[in-house]
Design an enzyme around this catalytic site. Structure first.
Site, PDB file in Angstrom:
ATOM      1  N   GLU A 196       0.813  -1.104   0.041  1.00 59.61           N
ATOM      2  CA  GLU A 196      -0.093  -0.202   0.169  1.00 59.61           C
ATOM      3  C   GLU A 196       0.874   1.101  -0.093  1.00 59.61           C
ATOM      4  O   GLU A 196       0.772   2.125   1.046  1.00 59.61           O
ATOM      5  CB  GLU A 196      -0.991  -0.059   1.031  1.00 59.61           C
TER       6      GLU A 196
ATOM      7  N   GLU B 236      -5.524  -8.292  -0.922  1.00 59.31           N
ATOM      8  CA  GLU B 236      -6.258  -8.044   0.426  1.00 59.31           C
ATOM      9  C   GLU B 236      -7.742  -7.513  -0.051  1.00 59.31           C
ATOM     10  O   GLU B 236      -8.163  -6.774  -0.920  1.00 59.31           O
ATOM     11  CB  GLU B 236      -5.889  -6.791   1.102  1.00 59.31           C
TER      12      GLU B 236
END
Ligand code: BG6
Length: 479
Positions: free
Chosen positions: A176, A377
């Site tokens: 991320e 995810e």
């Protein structure tokens, strides 16, 4: 195509600092996660100067995967996983981060763990940096504020690439990487780049520091991609982006432009990873702000070379933004310019649940980059209740995942996007990254432990365990 590819990767995702524990075993050094106390929804975690006796550091033990990985991987295999996404703790391989030689015990741990996965035909999918780095690199160098981190990270990556070149094919560089844009107001005091802002740094200084650190990470990522391909040309090395598409609140042109600007600010990271250069709007933005960043000619060449093979991304929710008259240049700042979406529900932690947004995101990435994608995810954090007989009826999680897998399937079958695999987050309950809580659970496997660290750590199968097992067995066709 009538469904998912035959070799579609089904699995689950975790990150070492949230599940491994063993924080001071096997020669591991102190990581940034080891000096963070527990917080809760609305209450920030605290970073202490070193480890202070009597404070609650939830990542120290986490769920003790370090000692229990064999049993856990067996449970993953029972669900039919064909891959398992985790990370490698940098502080287990280079305890302080700046050593010349790695810690053999740390390398051996991952050898054993990967062998256990491979025994069940589960491919490890590895993130090199997932919100974890040696704490020493923060105290001595200021984290990724410092260009020296590029060399340290490259050394770490080369060591693990070489050691595991026949055991791991899919890698990702920084988890991320784009989630640093909102760290100025985050619950988690460390940024993704191991930066702790000091109280005398104003908004401007913080933003500048963030862009500088990200630049060093992007250069490091490009060097790592090149190095990995030399070590094993079959490696697939991806980036990892937090995807929360930012919709306009209405169809007014101002809202629409605000959404464009917000998407620019959040997703230019992917442009650099995939295309190898900064988009012009970011060059203009740096100039407008007067950020004179340390970006050299050689960096620019490095970025051109080290382009990723696929886009890994997380998807939990979507955002909404709105134009206001006091913002004629559509300058977007998170979370100040976010508003609620009146059409969707939120989780108990305020995350907006939007399954169709996953189909939108897959199409957005595909239209922009035409690169294979991997959803690494996705999941629903909830306060699960274990019944006296040990069962957990998490139908709400099944509903969430069913809705998302169904949208993902439409993107593949109807829209033709290229998707490699799907690894829902926290397939086994673990420590929340944002709050440090245990009770924010994502897993299909329940772990008996509470927020204060009490519990047997015993594992048990939730209702979603059986749902996911059946879904995988059928390669997602029943959805
Ligand atoms: C992602 C992170 O942002 O979201 C994970 O990559 C994290 O590390 C996950 O755990 C869920 O967030 P949280 O705060 O609920 O743990």
């Amino acid at each position: 195509m009538s469904g998912f590819k035959k070799d579609f990767l089904w699995g689950g995702a975790v990150a070492v600092h949230q599940l491994e524990g063993g924080w001071n075993e096997g020669g591991k050094g102190i990581s940034i996660a080891d000096v963070m106390t527990a917080g809760e929804y609305g209450i920030s975690r605290e970073v202490t100067p070193g480890i202070i006796e009597g404070r609650n550091y939830p990542n120290h033990e986490a769920i003790d995967f370090f000692h229990r990985y064999k049993d856990d991987i067996k449970l993953f295999s029972e669900m039919g996983f064909t891959c398992f996404r985790t990370s490698i703790a940098w502080s287990r391989i280079f305890p302080e981060g700046d050593e010349l030689e790695p810690n053999e015990a740390g390398l051996q741990f991952y050898d054993n763990m990967f062998d256990e996965c491979l025994k069940y035909n589960i491919q490890p999918v590895i993130t090199l940096s997932h919100f974890e780095m040696p704490y020493h690199l923060v105290t001595e160098y200021g984290g990724w504020r410092n260009r020296k981190l590029i060399d340290f990270f490259l050394r770490f990556a080369k060591v693990v690439f070489t050691r595991y070149k026949s055991k791991v094919k899919y890698w990702m560089t920084f988890n991320e990487i784009n989630n640093q844009v909102n760290y100025r107001e985050s619950l988690c005091p460390f940024t993704n780049s191991g930066i702790l802002y000091s109280s005398d740094e104003d908004e401007y200084a913080r933003e500048r520091a963030m862009y500088q650190a990200v630049h060093y990470e992007l250069v490091a990522s490009a060097l790592v991609v090149d190095a990995g391909h030399l070590i094993n040309p079959d490696f697939k090395i991806g980036c990892m982006i937090a995807m929360c598409p930012i919709y306009p609140l209405t169809c007014s042109p101002g809202d629409m432009m605000m959404s464009v600007s917000a998407m620019h600010r959040r997703y230019w990271f992917t442009d650099v990873h995939v295309r190898g250069y900064y988009p012009q709007h970011m060059v203009n933005y740096f100039r407008k702000k007067g950020f004179e960043l340390d970006i050299t000619e050689s960096d620019i060449e490095i970025l051109q070379h080290g382009r990723v093979d696929y886009i890994g991304f997380s998807y939990y929710m979507s955002f909404v933004t709105q134009y206001t008259d006091d913002n004629p240049e559509f300058d977007y700042v998170e979370p100040a310019h976010l508003v609620n979406n009146p059409y969707i529900q939120t989780s108990d932690w305020g995350w907006q649940v939007d399954a169709m947004g996953l189909r939108y995101s897959l199409n957005w990435f595909w239209d922009h980059y035409q690169l294979p994608m991997f959803i690494v995810e996705n999941g629903f954090g909830a306060n699960d209740v274990q019944q006296a007989d040990g069962t957990v009826d998490d139908q709400y999680r099944i509903d969430y995942l069913t809705a998302h897998v169904s949208e993902m399937k439409k993107a593949v079958v109807e829209d033709g996007v290229d998707l490699i695999g799907y690894t829902p987050w926290g397939c086994i309950d673990l420590i929340s990254a944002g709050t440090g809580e245990m009770k924010k659970r994502y897993g299909m496997i329940y772990v008996d432990k509470d927020n204060d660290g009490n519990g047997s750590l015993n594992r048990s199968r939730k209702k979603s365990f059986y749902w996911y097992r059946d879904l995988i067995a059928d390669n997602g066709n029943t959805i």
